[in-house]
Design a protein around this motif. Structure first.
Motif, mmCIF file in Angstrom:
data_model
loop_
_atom_site.group_PDB
_atom_site.id
_atom_site.type_symbol
_atom_site.label_atom_id
_atom_site.label_comp_id
_atom_site.label_asym_id
_atom_site.label_seq_id
_atom_site.Cartn_x
_atom_site.Cartn_y
_atom_site.Cartn_z
ATOM 1 N N ARG A 95 60.483 -34.570 17.164
ATOM 2 C CA ARG A 95 59.688 -34.334 17.944
ATOM 3 C C ARG A 95 59.643 -32.986 18.417
ATOM 4 N NH1 ARG A 95 64.506 -37.588 20.603
ATOM 5 N NH2 ARG A 95 63.892 -39.389 19.066
ATOM 6 N N THR A 96 60.441 -32.483 17.950
ATOM 7 C CA THR A 96 60.012 -30.422 17.980
ATOM 8 C C THR A 96 59.062 -30.957 17.400
ATOM 9 O OG1 THR A 96 61.154 -30.279 16.177
ATOM 10 C CG2 THR A 96 62.726 -30.721 17.415
ATOM 11 N N HIS A 97 57.522 -31.102 16.740
ATOM 12 C CA HIS A 97 56.854 -30.848 16.986
ATOM 13 C C HIS A 97 55.476 -30.794 17.516
ATOM 14 C CE1 HIS A 97 58.421 -31.701 11.678
ATOM 15 N NE2 HIS A 97 58.655 -30.034 11.858
ATOM 16 N N LEU A 98 56.406 -31.673 18.722
ATOM 17 C CA LEU A 98 55.237 -32.107 19.833
ATOM 18 C C LEU A 98 54.386 -30.816 19.800
ATOM 19 C CD1 LEU A 98 55.476 -35.278 22.466
ATOM 20 C CD2 LEU A 98 55.152 -32.731 22.595
ATOM 21 N N GLY A 99 53.543 -30.686 20.636
ATOM 22 C CA GLY A 99 52.619 -29.766 21.329
ATOM 23 C C GLY A 99 51.414 -29.290 20.802
ATOM 24 N N TRP A 100 51.318 -27.732 21.730
ATOM 25 C CA TRP A 100 49.907 -27.489 20.661
ATOM 26 C C TRP A 100 49.531 -26.426 19.478
ATOM 27 C CZ3 TRP A 100 51.163 -27.488 25.694
ATOM 28 C CH2 TRP A 100 50.129 -28.877 26.568
ATOM 29 N N TYR A 101 48.786 -26.488 18.258
ATOM 30 C CA TYR A 101 48.774 -26.440 17.124
ATOM 31 C C TYR A 101 47.532 -25.185 17.002
ATOM 32 C CZ TYR A 101 52.525 -28.529 15.379
ATOM 33 O OH TYR A 101 53.777 -29.766 15.566
ATOM 34 N N VAL A 102 47.504 -23.873 16.282
ATOM 35 C CA VAL A 102 46.194 -23.240 17.042
ATOM 36 C C VAL A 102 46.310 -21.991 15.634
ATOM 37 C CG1 VAL A 102 45.321 -21.262 18.112
ATOM 38 C CG2 VAL A 102 46.418 -22.723 19.273
ATOM 39 N N CYS A 103 45.407 -22.302 14.660
ATOM 40 C CA CYS A 103 44.757 -21.571 13.817
ATOM 41 C C CYS A 103 43.755 -20.295 13.695
ATOM 42 C CB CYS A 103 44.331 -22.343 12.441
ATOM 43 S SG CYS A 103 42.754 -23.238 12.221
ATOM 44 N N SER A 104 43.990 -19.901 12.834
ATOM 45 C CA SER A 104 43.028 -17.995 12.201
ATOM 46 C C SER A 104 42.800 -18.643 11.472
ATOM 47 C CB SER A 104 44.131 -17.715 13.174
ATOM 48 O OG SER A 104 44.919 -16.880 12.868
ATOM 49 N N ALA A 105 41.538 -17.946 10.869
ATOM 50 C CA ALA A 105 40.768 -17.511 9.909
ATOM 51 C C ALA A 105 39.565 -15.914 10.135
ATOM 52 C CB ALA A 105 40.321 -18.800 9.609
ATOM 53 N N HIS A 106 40.965 -15.408 8.571
ATOM 54 C CA HIS A 106 40.194 -14.223 8.792
ATOM 55 C C HIS A 106 39.571 -13.990 7.005
ATOM 56 C CE1 HIS A 106 43.377 -11.893 7.416
ATOM 57 N NE2 HIS A 106 44.088 -12.572 7.968
ATOM 58 N N ASN A 107 38.256 -13.150 7.412
ATOM 59 C CA ASN A 107 38.191 -12.432 5.505
ATOM 60 C C ASN A 107 38.046 -10.696 6.268
ATOM 61 O OD1 ASN A 107 35.451 -12.417 7.244
ATOM 62 N ND2 ASN A 107 34.731 -13.959 5.949
ATOM 63 N N ALA A 108 37.249 -10.388 5.272
ATOM 64 C CA ALA A 108 36.653 -9.011 5.211
ATOM 65 C C ALA A 108 35.677 -8.585 6.639
ATOM 66 C CB ALA A 108 36.195 -8.505 3.928
ATOM 67 N N VAL A 109 35.005 -9.302 7.632
ATOM 68 C CA VAL A 109 33.959 -9.425 7.935
ATOM 69 C C VAL A 109 35.580 -9.156 9.414
ATOM 70 C CG1 VAL A 109 31.651 -9.857 9.442
ATOM 71 C CG2 VAL A 109 31.932 -9.389 6.252
ATOM 72 N N ASN A 110 35.552 -10.367 9.687
ATOM 73 C CA ASN A 110 36.003 -10.454 10.954
ATOM 74 C C ASN A 110 37.419 -11.295 10.896
ATOM 75 O OD1 ASN A 110 34.630 -13.200 10.478
ATOM 76 N ND2 ASN A 110 34.309 -13.497 12.973
ATOM 77 N N GLN A 111 38.111 -11.728 12.468
ATOM 78 C CA GLN A 111 39.007 -12.963 12.427
ATOM 79 C C GLN A 111 38.808 -13.570 13.922
ATOM 80 O OE1 GLN A 111 42.265 -11.459 12.192
ATOM 81 N NE2 GLN A 111 43.584 -12.839 13.896
ATOM 82 N N LEU A 112 38.413 -14.899 13.297
ATOM 83 C CA LEU A 112 38.431 -16.036 15.408
ATOM 84 C C LEU A 112 39.799 -16.776 14.808
ATOM 85 C CD1 LEU A 112 34.651 -16.498 14.828
ATOM 86 C CD2 LEU A 112 36.357 -14.950 16.104
ATOM 87 N N SER A 113 40.409 -17.460 15.980
ATOM 88 C CA SER A 113 41.042 -18.067 16.155
ATOM 89 C C SER A 113 40.970 -19.891 17.215
ATOM 90 C CB SER A 113 42.143 -17.873 17.718
ATOM 91 O OG SER A 113 42.668 -16.937 16.160
ATOM 92 N N SER A 114 41.067 -20.890 16.992
ATOM 93 C CA SER A 114 40.790 -21.879 16.863
ATOM 94 C C SER A 114 41.368 -22.680 18.213
ATOM 95 C CB SER A 114 41.496 -23.797 16.216
ATOM 96 O OG SER A 114 42.599 -23.730 16.204
#
Length: 470
Positions: A95-114
């Protein structure tokens, strides 16, 4: 190299005019990452199973790195998870895992989050917890005062939230997480059970508590003094109530014994000074203030009594009167009469009649018989300190021949006058010495024609003239 098209050159940044064509092709190969998406293997897993969260990116030049964050429903912002991989494994999920999950990805050009993906963990219900307002705790559960508003609340951790049902002694009385009793009565005492149901998992749990409605004993505690030979026993009683009231004695020598409903405290008579005040305090959880009772002990002395005369003579078949008065004694003494055989005389026995009049106890004997009634009678006074007695000899004269009547009647009349004079003097003494009587009030004497009942406010002068005819 040929000439450069002036239209392309004008559109290029000035710095790029100096780069060879091969370098321009190298820059074109580095593709920025697209916005990541979080995909859950099971958006609503049951607690205890496994969940895989994957961070997917459609475009982007490698190498790419990833980061994960978690935000609880009632959290204060996102918390980094420390995972640098594309895949996040939750095994087992809780139950402690309940909630929102966000991942981010980045390379040499940029970085974005979901955007956040919500993981809804299904669990429960846990064992319910019952609370009460206002709080009152016993070993078995809770207590409340009579006529008090009582609110019982039930909470069982569950997702989705539990449905609640209340039972009293196995009979349903309410649905919902809270059950309010507007005015508690003794009928509300019982076993209360809260049932919690998770409709998604179709699971149930329950908890039961005992609710007791407290009420105090009626009235106030009562204090009494029980006399015993050479001692005094203080008794405090306050029966009834739920639970039983707690009683505590206090006196000049400090705190005494304590007990429920009834408590006694014994003292040697010689240890108590005159005017000693004792207080018994009753306490009950349903009462805001304690309830006391008090008793005061007077000076203690053995009883004193007086009889009207030492001898009484009556004719056979007539009625005889033996008179006795209590002069003093603390605590109050008890008067009784003993017959010639030292037997305790009861009303109605063999013509005996007892006449209690305040501090006096008179004995009348109807149909006097020489064989059954003649002899010495004793008036006895008893209290906790001691006892005293006075004796009267009763002579029953046989019925004489007619010629002897004047002499017999003269002797009998003289005896009665002497008895009357002695009785008056004794009662006059009692009236002039009230300090000899106990401090406990004695009920007033019943008005009667007997001279012993007349007012004693002034000295009594008695003149008796006896004339004998030869």
């Amino acid at each position: 190299m040929g000439a450069v098209d002036s239209r392309w050159a004008l559109r290029r940044p000035p710095s790029l005019l100096l780069l060879p064509p091969l370098c321009l092709l190298c820059l074109g190969a580095s593709v920025p990452v697209s916005k990541p998406q979080v995909r859950l293997s099971e958006p609503s897993p049951v607690e205890g199973t496994s969940v895989v969260a994957t961070c997917t990116v459609r475009e982007g030049t490698e190498p790419m790195t990833f980061a994960w964050k978690h935000q609880a429903p009632r959290g204060h912002g996102e918390a980094p998870l420390g995972v640098r991989e594309r895949v996040l494994l939750l095994d087992p999920v809780n139950r402690t895992h309940l909630g929102w999950y966000v991942c981010s990805a980045h390379n040499a050009v940029n970085q974005l989050s979901s955007d956040g993906a919500f993981l809804d963990v299904i669990y429960g219900p846990d064992k319910p917890v019952i609370t009460m307002e206002p709080p009152g705790f016993t070993e078995e559960g809770f207590w409340a005062s009579e006529k008090e508003e009582v609110t019982l609340s039930c909470l069982a951790a569950s997702n989705p939230p539990s449905h609640y049902v209340w039972l009293r002694d196995h009979t349903q009385v309410h649905t919902g997480p809270t059950y309010t009793i507007a005015s508690a009565s003794r009928a509300h005492t019982g076993l209360y059970t809260c049932l919690a149901h998770n409709s998604r998992l179709d699971t149930r749990t329950q908890t039961a508590i005992q609710l007791s409605i407290y009420y105090p004993p009626e009235g106030q505690p009562s204090c009494a003094v029980l006399p015993a030979p050479g001692a005094v026993t203080l008794v405090c009683a306050w029966p009834g109530g739920l639970p039983a009231a707690q009683l505590q004695w206090e006196g000049p020598q400090g705190t005494g014994p304590a007990a429920l409903s009834n408590v006694t405290w014994s003292h040697a008579a010689t240890q108590l000074p005159n005017g000693s005040v004792f207080t018994c305090t009753g306490q009950h959880p349903a009462l805001a203030l304690p309830a006391p009772c008090r008793t005061t002990l007077c000076a203690r002395e053995a009883p004193q009594l007086a009889v009207a005369t030492a001898r009484v003579s009556v004719l056979e078949g007539e009625e005889a009167w033996l008179r006795c008065v209590l002069l003093g004694g603390t605590p109050p003494a008890h008067l009784l009469w003993l017959g010639p055989q030292r037997q305790l005389l009861e009303p109605g026995d063999s013509g005996f009649m007892l006449h209690p009049e305040g501090s006096q106890l008179h004995l009348s004997i109807r149909g006097a018989d020489p064989a059954r009634h003649g002899g010495t009678y004793q008036c006895v006074a008893r209290n906790a300190v001691g006892n005293s007695s006075g004796s009267i000899l009763l002579e029953v004269l046989p019925d004489p021949p007619f010629s002897a009547y004047p002499a017999v009647l003269g002797a009998a009349g003289t005896g009665m006058m002497v008895a009357t004079v002695a009785s008056l003097l004794v009662f006059q003494y009692a009236a002039r010495h009230p300090e000899a009587f106990p401090c406990t009030e004695t009920p007033p004497a019943t008005p009667a024609s007997d001279p012993a009942q007349e007012s004693m406010d002034a000295p009594v002068n008695v003149t008796i003239t006896v004339t004998a005819t030869p």
